[in-house]
Scaffold this motif. Structure first.
Motif, PDB file in Angstrom:
ATOM      1  N   ASP A  56       0.701  -1.351   0.052  1.00 47.44           N
ATOM      2  CA  ASP A  56       0.054   0.079  -0.116  1.00 47.44           C
ATOM      3  C   ASP A  56       1.010   1.219   0.104  1.00 47.44           C
ATOM      4  O   ASP A  56       1.341   1.734   1.027  1.00 47.44           O
ATOM      5  N   GLU A  57       1.052   1.613  -1.139  1.00 47.63           N
ATOM      6  CA  GLU A  57       2.130   3.060  -1.297  1.00 47.63           C
ATOM      7  C   GLU A  57       1.576   3.940  -0.435  1.00 47.63           C
ATOM      8  O   GLU A  57       2.529   4.747   0.094  1.00 47.63           O
ATOM      9  N   ASP A  58       0.255   4.420  -0.463  1.00 49.72           N
ATOM     10  CA  ASP A  58      -0.103   5.416   0.134  1.00 49.72           C
ATOM     11  C   ASP A  58      -0.077   5.358   1.846  1.00 49.72           C
ATOM     12  O   ASP A  58       0.353   6.170   2.637  1.00 49.72           O
ATOM     13  N   LEU A  59      -0.087   4.272   2.379  1.00 45.18           N
ATOM     14  CA  LEU A  59       0.080   3.846   3.737  1.00 45.18           C
ATOM     15  C   LEU A  59       1.598   4.150   4.086  1.00 45.18           C
ATOM     16  O   LEU A  59       1.959   4.579   5.113  1.00 45.18           O
ATOM     17  N   CYS A  60       2.527   3.527   3.086  1.00 46.23           N
ATOM     18  CA  CYS A  60       3.829   3.665   3.153  1.00 46.23           C
ATOM     19  C   CYS A  60       4.456   5.180   3.375  1.00 46.23           C
ATOM     20  O   CYS A  60       5.077   5.708   4.290  1.00 46.23           O
ATOM     21  N   ARG A  61       3.802   5.845   2.405  1.00 49.60           N
ATOM     22  CA  ARG A  61       3.656   7.421   2.453  1.00 49.60           C
ATOM     23  C   ARG A  61       3.538   8.166   3.697  1.00 49.60           C
ATOM     24  O   ARG A  61       4.050   8.844   4.316  1.00 49.60           O
ATOM     25  N   ARG A  62       2.314   7.588   4.178  1.00 45.76           N
ATOM     26  CA  ARG A  62       1.774   8.377   5.356  1.00 45.76           C
ATOM     27  C   ARG A  62       2.609   8.064   6.533  1.00 45.76           C
ATOM     28  O   ARG A  62       3.029   8.741   7.611  1.00 45.76           O
TER      29      ARG A  62
END
Length: 170
Positions: A56-62
């Protein structure tokens, strides 16, 4: 993997306007991309592509952004000591930076953490902050320090990162 993406997201969220640092960060992303792990998008962000697993790219970014906020707090509190950063720069320049030496530097900055701070999270933040500070001090050393820090994190905190990403996915 998620570790690389979180780490790059952390570095992207650093409050630096240094053009050389940003150029080195983009170079780092390109070199990771050659390994088939990270790609930059049209907005300068980073994307993860791997056929074997879904991240989950967005999760990793968050997560990277949250860790960066904590790193900013640590910096404001004076927890990231200039002399430790300078020592790491010296070690890299003399080609003597080892994972053990990096771990010693991180550990030396973990004294007197605020109550309720998870030691694993604080360790990740200090390791990533040190990497950012080395890269800000001498931008062309960013990749070397990133590689050492990444190895340290993957060997010692992989399960913690996996917990962070699995908790966020629910």
């Amino acid at each position: 993997m998620s570790v690389e993406l979180i780490f790059v997201a952390f570095l992207e969220h650093q409050k630096t306007v240094d053009i050389d640092f940003k150029a080195e960060l983009q170079s780092l992303v390109r070199s990771l991309n050659q390994d088939g792990e990270l790609e930059t998008d049209s907005h300068g962000g980073v994307s993860f592509h791997c056929a074997e697993m879904s991240v989950d790219e967005d999760l990793c970014r968050r997560i990277g952004a949250q860790l960066a906020e904590m790193g900013d707090r640590f910096q404001k509190e004076g927890r990231i000591k200039t002399e430790v950063v300078e020592s790491l720069v010296h070690d890299i320049l003399n080609e003597s930076l080892t994972e053990d030496r990096f771990e010693d530097a991180v550990t030396s900055l973990l004294n007197n953490l605020p109550p309720g701070t998870e030691i694993e999270q604080a360790t990740l933040v200090v390791a990533m902050s040190l990497t950012s500070k080395v890269g800000s001090s001498v931008p062309n050393l960013l990749q070397n320090c990133f590689t050492t820090a990444l190895t340290f994190i993957q060997r010692n905190y992989r399960s913690y990162i996996d917990r962070l990403t699995s908790q966020g996915a629910h």
